[in-house]
Design a protein around this motif. Sequence first.
Motif, PDB file in Angstrom:
ATOM      1  N   ALA A  15       0.322  12.113 -27.035  1.00 20.63           N
ATOM      2  CA  ALA A  15       1.025  12.220 -28.305  1.00 20.63           C
ATOM      3  C   ALA A  15       0.136  11.797 -29.456  1.00 20.63           C
ATOM      4  CB  ALA A  15       2.280  11.360 -28.265  1.00 20.63           C
ATOM      5  N   SER A  16       0.151  12.573 -30.523  1.00 21.58           N
ATOM      6  CA  SER A  16      -0.528  12.166 -31.750  1.00 21.58           C
ATOM      7  C   SER A  16       0.422  11.284 -32.553  1.00 21.58           C
ATOM      8  CB  SER A  16      -0.918  13.404 -32.558  1.00 21.58           C
ATOM      9  OG  SER A  16       0.221  14.157 -32.891  1.00 21.58           O
ATOM     10  N   PRO A  17      -0.090  10.542 -33.552  1.00 24.28           N
ATOM     11  CA  PRO A  17       0.793   9.671 -34.340  1.00 24.28           C
ATOM     12  C   PRO A  17       1.969  10.455 -34.939  1.00 24.28           C
ATOM     13  CG  PRO A  17      -1.503   9.173 -34.815  1.00 24.28           C
ATOM     14  CD  PRO A  17      -1.500  10.412 -33.955  1.00 24.28           C
ATOM     15  N   LEU A  18       3.131   9.850 -34.879  1.00 24.44           N
ATOM     16  CA  LEU A  18       4.362  10.479 -35.356  1.00 24.44           C
ATOM     17  C   LEU A  18       4.688   9.937 -36.743  1.00 24.44           C
ATOM     18  CD1 LEU A  18       6.949  12.174 -34.887  1.00 24.44           C
ATOM     19  CD2 LEU A  18       7.911  10.191 -33.688  1.00 24.44           C
ATOM     20  N   PRO A  35      16.708  23.330  -9.726  1.00 28.13           N
ATOM     21  CA  PRO A  35      17.360  22.402 -10.665  1.00 28.13           C
ATOM     22  C   PRO A  35      16.939  20.949 -10.486  1.00 28.13           C
ATOM     23  CG  PRO A  35      18.940  24.009  -9.856  1.00 28.13           C
ATOM     24  CD  PRO A  35      17.688  24.229  -9.069  1.00 28.13           C
ATOM     25  N   ARG A  36      16.841  20.483  -9.243  1.00 28.51           N
ATOM     26  CA  ARG A  36      16.470  19.084  -9.020  1.00 28.51           C
ATOM     27  C   ARG A  36      15.038  18.816  -9.478  1.00 28.51           C
ATOM     28  NH1 ARG A  36      17.582  16.253  -3.293  1.00 28.51           N
ATOM     29  NH2 ARG A  36      19.701  16.534  -4.120  1.00 28.51           N
ATOM     30  N   ALA A  37      14.123  19.727  -9.138  1.00 27.84           N
ATOM     31  CA  ALA A  37      12.728  19.534  -9.517  1.00 27.84           C
ATOM     32  C   ALA A  37      12.562  19.598 -11.033  1.00 27.84           C
ATOM     33  CB  ALA A  37      11.851  20.585  -8.845  1.00 27.84           C
ATOM     34  N   LEU A  38      13.284  20.504 -11.674  1.00 26.41           N
ATOM     35  CA  LEU A  38      13.179  20.631 -13.130  1.00 26.41           C
ATOM     36  C   LEU A  38      13.713  19.379 -13.819  1.00 26.41           C
ATOM     37  CD1 LEU A  38      12.365  22.485 -15.466  1.00 26.41           C
ATOM     38  CD2 LEU A  38      14.678  23.442 -15.408  1.00 26.41           C
ATOM     39  N   ALA A  39      14.832  18.855 -13.343  1.00 25.06           N
ATOM     40  CA  ALA A  39      15.389  17.640 -13.931  1.00 25.06           C
ATOM     41  C   ALA A  39      14.441  16.462 -13.742  1.00 25.06           C
ATOM     42  CB  ALA A  39      16.745  17.339 -13.311  1.00 25.06           C
ATOM     43  N   ALA A  40      13.826  16.354 -12.558  1.00 22.88           N
ATOM     44  CA  ALA A  40      12.871  15.271 -12.301  1.00 22.88           C
ATOM     45  C   ALA A  40      11.648  15.403 -13.194  1.00 22.88           C
ATOM     46  CB  ALA A  40      12.464  15.270 -10.831  1.00 22.88           C
ATOM     47  N   ALA A  41      11.166  16.635 -13.366  1.00 19.82           N
ATOM     48  CA  ALA A  41      10.008  16.861 -14.231  1.00 19.82           C
ATOM     49  C   ALA A  41      10.336  16.512 -15.680  1.00 19.82           C
ATOM     50  CB  ALA A  41       9.552  18.312 -14.121  1.00 19.82           C
ATOM     51  N   ALA A  42      11.540  16.863 -16.129  1.00 23.93           N
ATOM     52  CA  ALA A  42      11.945  16.541 -17.495  1.00 23.93           C
ATOM     53  C   ALA A  42      11.967  15.039 -17.714  1.00 23.93           C
ATOM     54  CB  ALA A  42      13.317  17.142 -17.786  1.00 23.93           C
ATOM     55  N   ARG A  43      12.475  14.303 -16.736  1.00 24.23           N
ATOM     56  CA  ARG A  43      12.516  12.834 -16.844  1.00 24.23           C
ATOM     57  C   ARG A  43      11.096  12.262 -16.890  1.00 24.23           C
ATOM     58  NH1 ARG A  43      16.510   8.591 -16.572  1.00 24.23           N
ATOM     59  NH2 ARG A  43      15.325   6.660 -16.396  1.00 24.23           N
ATOM     60  N   ALA A  44      10.225  12.789 -16.050  1.00 17.72           N
ATOM     61  CA  ALA A  44       8.849  12.279 -16.008  1.00 17.72           C
ATOM     62  C   ALA A  44       8.125  12.546 -17.327  1.00 17.72           C
ATOM     63  CB  ALA A  44       8.100  12.913 -14.847  1.00 17.72           C
ATOM     64  N   VAL A  45       8.301  13.734 -17.883  1.00 17.76           N
ATOM     65  CA  VAL A  45       7.657  14.059 -19.156  1.00 17.76           C
ATOM     66  C   VAL A  45       8.207  13.173 -20.265  1.00 17.76           C
ATOM     67  CG1 VAL A  45       7.387  15.849 -20.912  1.00 17.76           C
ATOM     68  CG2 VAL A  45       7.093  16.426 -18.498  1.00 17.76           C
ATOM     69  N   LEU A  46       9.514  12.972 -20.281  1.00 22.65           N
ATOM     70  CA  LEU A  46      10.118  12.110 -21.297  1.00 22.65           C
ATOM     71  C   LEU A  46       9.547  10.699 -21.212  1.00 22.65           C
ATOM     72  CD1 LEU A  46      12.169  11.404 -23.479  1.00 22.65           C
ATOM     73  CD2 LEU A  46      13.890  11.135 -21.669  1.00 22.65           C
ATOM     74  N   GLU A  47       9.470  10.145 -20.018  1.00 15.93           N
ATOM     75  CA  GLU A  47       8.936   8.786 -19.865  1.00 15.93           C
ATOM     76  C   GLU A  47       7.479   8.711 -20.314  1.00 15.93           C
ATOM     77  OE1 GLU A  47       9.651   7.890 -15.777  1.00 15.93           O
ATOM     78  OE2 GLU A  47      11.714   7.221 -16.130  1.00 15.93           O
ATOM     79  N   ARG A  48       6.709   9.733 -19.975  1.00 19.10           N
ATOM     80  CA  ARG A  48       5.293   9.756 -20.362  1.00 19.10           C
ATOM     81  C   ARG A  48       5.136   9.768 -21.876  1.00 19.10           C
ATOM     82  NH1 ARG A  48       1.179  14.629 -18.469  1.00 19.10           N
ATOM     83  NH2 ARG A  48      -0.405  14.370 -20.092  1.00 19.10           N
TER      84      ARG A  48
END
Length: 223
Positions: A15-18, A35-48
Amino acid sequence: MDDSSIACFDPRSDASPLGDDEVHVWLSTVADATPRALAAAARAVLERLLCDYANCSNVPPRIERGPHGKPFAPELPQLEFNLSHAGRHVLLAFAHGQALGIDLEAEQRRLALGEIAQRFFAPAEARALARLPLPLQRSAFLQLWTRKEAVLKALGVGISFGLDRVEFVLDETGTAGALRAIAPEAGSVAEWTLHRLDPAPGMLGALAWRGPARRVRTFALRA
């Protein structure tokens, strides 16, 4: 109301400065579309990304959900965010001190368009959809749907709020435009800012917030 179409997502790995006058929108594409893999990936990206924006350690901030399912991080009260996923794609939006709503839909999603519009959209929207040639109806419906969902998510409410209480203009070419009317408790039409998002082929999205215009910057997350 700003209703521009945004199609260019610059690739980045962090992420660049916001800025306080910005909204950052991120696109992530995953290999496994179950669906399960997509939801898990979304959570991982959000946390990152939360860790990037908050300059936290390897332990991501705790994520909780409001009464209608909107996620938030109690430890980061000034960092607002929202996410949506469909197909093989995840869209996420971040801002300082500005509640956001974002929605993403696949154009090929199977829906009973006419029936849903008649039951849940504003009467003028349903009539405008019905007048369109069949080849234009799906895209027009999804443009309306993503805008409505984005507004409801920005408000932190569910569909029970009433999709018909957020009404948009739909022209004769099947293009959804300005916000025409909104429920009084959601503010005035003039207070809302909306952007159409075209993040990937076959995908439609929308970004909404109740507040002044901000610069929207778009990024595609690199692995």
